[in-house]
Scaffold this active site. Structure first.
Site, mmCIF file in Angstrom:
data_model
loop_
_atom_site.group_PDB
_atom_site.id
_atom_site.type_symbol
_atom_site.label_atom_id
_atom_site.label_comp_id
_atom_site.label_asym_id
_atom_site.label_seq_id
_atom_site.Cartn_x
_atom_site.Cartn_y
_atom_site.Cartn_z
ATOM 1 N N LYS A 66 0.826 -1.218 0.000
ATOM 2 C CA LYS A 66 0.000 0.000 0.000
ATOM 3 C C LYS A 66 0.855 1.261 0.000
ATOM 4 O O LYS A 66 0.429 2.313 0.453
ATOM 5 C CB LYS A 66 -0.974 0.020 1.198
ATOM 6 C CG LYS A 66 -1.874 -1.190 1.275
ATOM 7 C CD LYS A 66 -2.779 -1.244 0.088
ATOM 8 C CE LYS A 66 -3.694 -2.457 0.147
ATOM 9 N NZ LYS A 66 -4.328 -2.725 -1.110
ATOM 10 N N THR A 69 3.427 1.253 -4.990
ATOM 11 C CA THR A 69 4.239 0.541 -5.984
ATOM 12 C C THR A 69 3.460 0.298 -7.275
ATOM 13 O O THR A 69 4.022 0.386 -8.356
ATOM 14 C CB THR A 69 4.757 -0.796 -5.424
ATOM 15 O OG1 THR A 69 3.660 -1.570 -4.945
ATOM 16 C CG2 THR A 69 5.750 -0.570 -4.305
ATOM 17 N N ARG A 70 2.180 0.003 -7.177
ATOM 18 C CA ARG A 70 1.365 -0.215 -8.383
ATOM 19 C C ARG A 70 1.256 1.075 -9.174
ATOM 20 O O ARG A 70 1.374 1.083 -10.394
ATOM 21 C CB ARG A 70 -0.019 -0.753 -7.994
ATOM 22 C CG ARG A 70 -1.032 -0.841 -9.135
ATOM 23 C CD ARG A 70 -0.643 -1.702 -10.309
ATOM 24 N NE ARG A 70 -0.337 -3.065 -9.931
ATOM 25 C CZ ARG A 70 0.148 -3.975 -10.781
ATOM 26 N NH1 ARG A 70 0.366 -3.670 -12.043
ATOM 27 N NH2 ARG A 70 0.432 -5.180 -10.383
#
Length: 150
Positions: A66, A69-70
């Site tokens: 969370k 990184t995405r």
């Protein structure tokens, strides 16, 4: 992706003011979006484009869960010289994947051209005690991007 297609469809039909015949415009948009996408959800079924190969990543994104990184991966994936793995691979932090070997790991990467950088992202590498040594053993000059949302 669906949001992008619907938005483009609405924009084009509103701008042209003409009804869409048999969904032809939507199909055209789908094919055009697919041509410019770097992603593939199922690499094993992906057809190999001429002049490409599956490369071991030159860069790995690590970071806390969370921690963005995405989002970082999605922004990098916009660049045409970057290709990204579709999922978190967990190769270096999960023993059951690591024992499958480097060829298995490579098979999970997207096809890329010689000038493209392959990137993989697994936040679990951040907390894994064995991941740093395993990554170093694979490639001592690999670039690790530590993404910590402060």
């Amino acid at each position: 992706m669906a949001f992008l297609l619907v938005s483009a469809y609405l924009l084009l039909t509103h701008a042209q003011g003409a009804p869409v015949e048999n969904g032809a415009l939507l199909e055209t948009l789908k094919s055009q979006v697919g041509l410019f996408s770097n992603k593939s959800e199922h690499y094993s079924a992906q057809v190999r484009p001429p002049g490409t190969s599956r490369q071991i990543p030159q860069t790995i994104i690590i970071g806390v869960r969370k921690g963005g990184t995405r989002a970082l991966l999605e922004m990098l994936d916009i660049h045409p010289n970057i290709v990204v793995a579709a999922t978190e691979v967990h190769f270096f932090d999960w023993d059951e994947n690591y024992v499958k070997g480097i060829d298995w790991y490579r098979s999970l990467m997207p096809f890329s051209y010689g000038n493209q950088i392959t990137i993989e992202k697994t936040p679990g590498y951040f907390t894994s005690p064995q991941a740093p040594e395993r990554i170093h053993d694979m490639n001592s000059s690999i670039k690790l991007v530590k993404n910590v949302n402060i």
